[in-house]
Motif scaffolding. Structure first.
Motif, mmCIF file in Angstrom:
data_model
loop_
_atom_site.group_PDB
_atom_site.id
_atom_site.type_symbol
_atom_site.label_atom_id
_atom_site.label_comp_id
_atom_site.label_asym_id
_atom_site.label_seq_id
_atom_site.Cartn_x
_atom_site.Cartn_y
_atom_site.Cartn_z
ATOM 1 N N PRO A 304 0.814 -1.222 0.000
ATOM 2 C CA PRO A 304 0.000 0.000 0.000
ATOM 3 C C PRO A 304 0.852 1.280 0.000
ATOM 4 O O PRO A 304 0.520 2.238 -0.682
ATOM 5 C CB PRO A 304 -0.817 -0.132 1.284
ATOM 6 C CG PRO A 304 -0.939 -1.607 1.496
ATOM 7 C CD PRO A 304 0.355 -2.192 1.008
ATOM 8 N N ASP A 306 3.667 1.836 -1.366
ATOM 9 C CA ASP A 306 4.157 2.102 -2.714
ATOM 10 C C ASP A 306 3.059 2.718 -3.587
ATOM 11 O O ASP A 306 3.333 3.528 -4.474
ATOM 12 C CB ASP A 306 4.647 0.805 -3.375
ATOM 13 C CG ASP A 306 5.945 0.307 -2.751
ATOM 14 O OD1 ASP A 306 6.672 1.126 -2.167
ATOM 15 O OD2 ASP A 306 6.219 -0.904 -2.856
ATOM 16 N N VAL A 307 1.810 2.315 -3.338
ATOM 17 C CA VAL A 307 0.688 2.875 -4.102
ATOM 18 C C VAL A 307 0.495 4.344 -3.743
ATOM 19 O O VAL A 307 0.270 5.190 -4.615
ATOM 20 C CB VAL A 307 -0.603 2.071 -3.852
ATOM 21 C CG1 VAL A 307 -1.777 2.675 -4.603
ATOM 22 C CG2 VAL A 307 -0.402 0.619 -4.254
ATOM 23 N N VAL A 308 0.610 4.661 -2.459
ATOM 24 C CA VAL A 308 0.516 6.064 -2.030
ATOM 25 C C VAL A 308 1.590 6.885 -2.748
ATOM 26 O O VAL A 308 1.307 7.955 -3.300
ATOM 27 C CB VAL A 308 0.675 6.185 -0.501
ATOM 28 C CG1 VAL A 308 0.732 7.643 -0.083
ATOM 29 C CG2 VAL A 308 -0.465 5.469 0.217
ATOM 30 N N ALA A 310 3.051 6.218 -5.543
ATOM 31 C CA ALA A 310 2.786 6.271 -6.987
ATOM 32 C C ALA A 310 1.693 7.285 -7.328
ATOM 33 O O ALA A 310 1.643 7.792 -8.446
ATOM 34 C CB ALA A 310 2.396 4.883 -7.504
ATOM 35 N N CYS A 311 0.807 7.567 -6.369
ATOM 36 C CA CYS A 311 -0.298 8.505 -6.628
ATOM 37 C C CYS A 311 0.132 9.959 -6.494
ATOM 38 O O CYS A 311 -0.560 10.847 -6.975
ATOM 39 C CB CYS A 311 -1.454 8.242 -5.671
ATOM 40 S SG CYS A 311 -2.376 6.761 -6.075
ATOM 41 N N LEU A 312 1.224 10.214 -5.817
ATOM 42 C CA LEU A 312 1.642 11.598 -5.563
ATOM 43 C C LEU A 312 2.671 12.039 -6.604
ATOM 44 O O LEU A 312 3.373 11.210 -7.172
ATOM 45 C CB LEU A 312 2.247 11.705 -4.158
ATOM 46 C CG LEU A 312 1.248 11.519 -3.017
ATOM 47 C CD1 LEU A 312 1.970 11.475 -1.679
ATOM 48 C CD2 LEU A 312 0.218 12.642 -3.014
ATOM 49 N N LEU B 283 -5.044 12.833 -1.921
ATOM 50 C CA LEU B 283 -3.879 12.058 -2.336
ATOM 51 C C LEU B 283 -4.119 11.282 -3.635
ATOM 52 O O LEU B 283 -3.233 10.578 -4.104
ATOM 53 C CB LEU B 283 -3.460 11.082 -1.230
ATOM 54 C CG LEU B 283 -2.529 11.654 -0.155
ATOM 55 C CD1 LEU B 283 -3.199 12.751 0.636
ATOM 56 C CD2 LEU B 283 -2.013 10.563 0.763
ATOM 57 N N LEU B 285 -6.082 8.806 -3.920
ATOM 58 C CA LEU B 285 -6.274 7.384 -3.622
ATOM 59 C C LEU B 285 -7.709 6.934 -3.868
ATOM 60 O O LEU B 285 -8.018 5.750 -3.753
ATOM 61 C CB LEU B 285 -5.867 7.099 -2.174
ATOM 62 C CG LEU B 285 -4.368 7.223 -1.914
ATOM 63 C CD1 LEU B 285 -4.083 7.267 -0.417
ATOM 64 C CD2 LEU B 285 -3.621 6.049 -2.552
ATOM 65 N N VAL B 291 -2.652 2.987 -11.700
ATOM 66 C CA VAL B 291 -1.309 3.576 -11.671
ATOM 67 C C VAL B 291 -0.293 2.424 -11.667
ATOM 68 O O VAL B 291 -0.604 1.318 -11.241
ATOM 69 C CB VAL B 291 -1.081 4.458 -10.415
ATOM 70 C CG1 VAL B 291 -1.968 5.688 -10.439
ATOM 71 C CG2 VAL B 291 -1.314 3.661 -9.135
ATOM 72 N N ARG B 292 0.906 2.728 -12.135
ATOM 73 C CA ARG B 292 1.937 1.692 -12.154
ATOM 74 C C ARG B 292 2.643 1.655 -10.804
ATOM 75 O O ARG B 292 3.089 2.684 -10.300
ATOM 76 C CB ARG B 292 2.941 1.942 -13.284
ATOM 77 C CG ARG B 292 3.980 0.826 -13.420
ATOM 78 C CD ARG B 292 4.710 0.847 -14.755
ATOM 79 N NE ARG B 292 3.836 0.627 -15.891
ATOM 80 C CZ ARG B 292 3.345 -0.565 -16.258
ATOM 81 N NH1 ARG B 292 3.657 -1.658 -15.570
ATOM 82 N NH2 ARG B 292 2.543 -0.670 -17.286
ATOM 83 N N VAL B 293 2.728 0.464 -10.222
ATOM 84 C CA VAL B 293 3.306 0.295 -8.884
ATOM 85 C C VAL B 293 4.244 -0.899 -8.926
ATOM 86 O O VAL B 293 3.956 -1.893 -9.600
ATOM 87 C CB VAL B 293 2.198 0.017 -7.841
ATOM 88 C CG1 VAL B 293 2.788 -0.168 -6.454
ATOM 89 C CG2 VAL B 293 1.186 1.141 -7.842
ATOM 90 N N VAL B 307 -6.985 -0.662 -3.985
ATOM 91 C CA VAL B 307 -5.998 -0.900 -2.929
ATOM 92 C C VAL B 307 -6.573 -0.477 -1.571
ATOM 93 O O VAL B 307 -6.409 -1.173 -0.566
ATOM 94 C CB VAL B 307 -4.682 -0.143 -3.230
ATOM 95 C CG1 VAL B 307 -3.678 -0.328 -2.096
ATOM 96 C CG2 VAL B 307 -4.088 -0.614 -4.555
ATOM 97 N N CYS B 311 -7.224 -2.988 1.702
ATOM 98 C CA CYS B 311 -6.597 -2.773 3.015
ATOM 99 C C CYS B 311 -7.613 -2.821 4.154
ATOM 100 O O CYS B 311 -7.235 -2.960 5.315
ATOM 101 C CB CYS B 311 -5.883 -1.426 3.049
ATOM 102 S SG CYS B 311 -4.350 -1.423 2.112
#
Lengths: 424, 424
Positions: A304, A306-308, A310-312, B283, B285, B291-293, B307, B311
């Motif tokens: 998770p 890493d997803v945060v 990737a979104c910023l 953010l 989210l 998105v690429r992660v 995601v 969680c």
């Protein structure tokens, strides 16, 4: 001096853009997991300073997670120094690779902590840097130096603390690193957006770990995240910012070399950022444990956090859309040399407009990268020297601050500030 | 009556557990994309009520995204009614499949909205249900009924509004659906955790879309998310909860059949939940754009909203660890039958402890599933009837509320509340 720079992200790129103006070394090997990033850094130097200058720079690929690969690249290029400019999770492997290659080592963040298994909000577990200090004998025995925590915070803050200890105080109550900013990032339409100026991955790590505090009578201990909020008034127009305790290297470094009743680190996160971090934690989005998520091809395991990230927006990319200043410093209280109560704040301010114009780097990463360059120049010139695992406060602060402040080209033209404050 | 139930998630499972106690139908075909989920629902009914009862239930597989497949399953089992109990993104295909099969149709959420392309925070774009109402003539021409928005909200709220309009008011200023709860979820150790009682995916969708409001003089218009916060005092010990405007079907349904100067929907999200949703949006989210992660195998494309959902605990699983009540109702202001100012709140409260004990279903999904069962019983008995695309307020509210309130086995034993409130 031949330097292997590991990492051409925001800080690594700024390091290269600062050191290119100096002449104390023969070679900078710019390495990154993504070779294109390393090449981009070297190309930007070549475009600005010409090919004669950039001939001292090479771009290579590296895997920072593999100590053998780090050692091999260092040996291949005859590196005398390894400069670690990647995320703290790679400290162990780069540290080991440097030692194996017989190179000196510099970093800006130390090996990571692990919370106490049963009492994490009161007792320390594995502390920041513990893993590195545990290997101090290996460095001493081979006559090599690992200069750890040599960015701006830790780094310049530790230099300030040593300066205060040597030249301003006879007795210190508290060495309190205080970091605050008034940075604002806007989108293409001029609207303010949420865009942290430093790696969100690292920020989550340091802000959600239990903050560590040192007291002479108690040793190191921890508290709950975001504890002891305090309004701190930052200089040069930044003004008051709410600061909270955050786990940071200074608290582990300063007490090893300096005498103080209490050592703290508070970060001016501000209310919004604290709220964001608390929410990420509440929802488990700060976690680095992969979760299964539906993806284009069935499902994928992703962390998770890493997803945060990737979104910023990439912190390295926001410089042109950012305005404001960031301030790093140490607030020291105690008794002055005359034995009278004294309170000072020693600081350095970095203005984004200026760093973008002068260095094409945003101010937070630029300010971080400036200090290891100065330290390496002192090591090259022999003003600083030593063996083992040492923090910045193990060295005399005076030549550092003088070189920093002296006008270019002799120095770096960076004035630092000094405020005498009345005690509350 | 033979009913094809599409979806055996939380609400579909509760629908089956409620309808099994009734005798107005011959067959319930429980279908799900995941056949095991449908089988699990039928097995739980068989275990509790015996095989004689569960002989009226069949579990089958279905792809709700394919109208032809929905029609084929309906025709294969001779379904007279299709009950849609899946996420709103499947409304279009199930709606079309039912019409093609010549079956009547019931849902609990309507076809999705699209924001206005240039002015989303003031003007409506494609509204909730627009796609379904656009096909009303097809349903009228074939003599079939689509009863839309027949859950608890929309659903019971619309029944309450029709009742107030027919029996309590001569003139209505506002029909304001107000939803609030005091639900708490705990982990194994008894600590309160963040665990929404309804799909976070759907909650993000409805809460972050611009809320829609109806005013007689203006028609439908939108505002910014979370607008017009208001403390609403909920009955039966729930107490005051901060409510904000949210996009919801009632605002689109009620003005089509009832006279009111203003129609609103406010959801008692509470301060913490609103903060969480705002942060997710800040953010990025909440986004459904992949998105690429970095992932176990290199990298993956994942939607941040998926995601977030991954969680959090599955809402269908939290019933045993949840305590508290949820309240759905309509707050009506205007002039009473005597012409004097009047303000009433009509509501139904669902207590998790009771729904878990009686139905083995958590209270929010149970309360949602109760109302379409009652509506189907009225349709089976001929108390309700009609053709075309109709909302709950197109039907007489009295038989619904009487059947709901009458003790079992004649009725459902669910009392509803009525508060006369002074106007502020």
């Amino acid at each position: 001096m031949k330097i292997l720079l590991v990492g051409a992200g925001g800080v690594g790129d700024a390091f290269a853009k600062i050191i290119v103006r100096r002449s104390f070394y023969e070679l900078i090997v710019v390495s990154d997991y993504d070779l294109r990033r390393a090449e981009r850094t070297v190309a930007s130097i070549s475009a600005k300073h010409g090919e004669d200058v950039s001939a001292r720079f090479k771009a290579v690929q590296i895997d920072a997670s593999d100590p053998e690969r780090v050692a091999a690249v260092a040996l291949e290029h005859g590196a005398t120094h390894v400069m670690n400019a990647v995320e703290p999770k790679f400290v162990s492997s780069i540290f080991a690779g440097s030692l194996a290659a017989g190179a000196d080592y510099v970093d800006m963040a130390m090996s990571m902590s692990k919370p106490h298994p049963t009492d994490p909000l009161a007792q320390t577990g594995v502390k920041l840097g513990d893993e590195q200090f545990a290997q101090a004998a290996d460095w001493e025995n081979t006559g090599r130096l690992a200069l750890v925590g040599m960015g701006v915070e830790p780094g310049l803050s530790d230099v300030f603390a040593r300066y205060a200890s040597d030249h301003l105080f006879s007795e210190i109550d508290e060495l309190g690193t205080r970091d605050g900013a008034n940075l604002i990032v806007r989108d293409e339409n001029g609207n303010e957006i949420f865009a942290p100026s430093f790696s969100i991955w690292t920020t989550i790590e340091e802000c959600l770990n239990p903050p560590v505090i040192f007291e002479r009578d108690r040793g190191w201990f921890t508290t709950a995240p975001f504890s002891e909020p305090e309004m701190f008034d930052f200089p040069e127009g930044i003004g008051p910012v709410e600061c909270v305790n955050v786990e940071h290297e200074e608290v582990l470094l300063m007490p090893r070399w300096l005498e103080a009743k209490r050592v703290t680190f508070k970060y001016g996160l501000g209310e919004e950022f604290i709220g964001v971090l608390k929410t990420l934690h509440l929802l488990g989005l700060d976690s680095v444990e992969p979760v299964r998520v539906r993806a284009a091809a069935g499902s994928a395991m992703v962390a998770p956090r890493d997803v945060v990230a990737a979104c910023l927006p990439d912190p390295a990319s926001i410089g042109p859309r950012m305005t404001g200043k960031t301030c790093a410093g140490v607030w020291v209280t105690g008794l002055g040399l005359d034995g009278a109560p004294r309170e000072v704040y020693l600081y350095h301010v970095s203005d984004n407009e200026w760093t973008m114009k002068e260095y094409d780097a945003q101010c937070v990463v630029w300010q971080t990268a400036l200090n290891p360059v100065i330290a390496l120049e002192l090591l090259a010139g022999g003003e600083w020297g030593g063996v083992g695992v040492l923090g910045p406060e193990a060295f005399d602060a005076k030549p550092f601050l003088e070189l920093m402040q002296a006008p270019e080209p002799a120095g770096y033209g960076q004035s630092w500030g000094f405020q005498d404050r009345l005690r509350g």
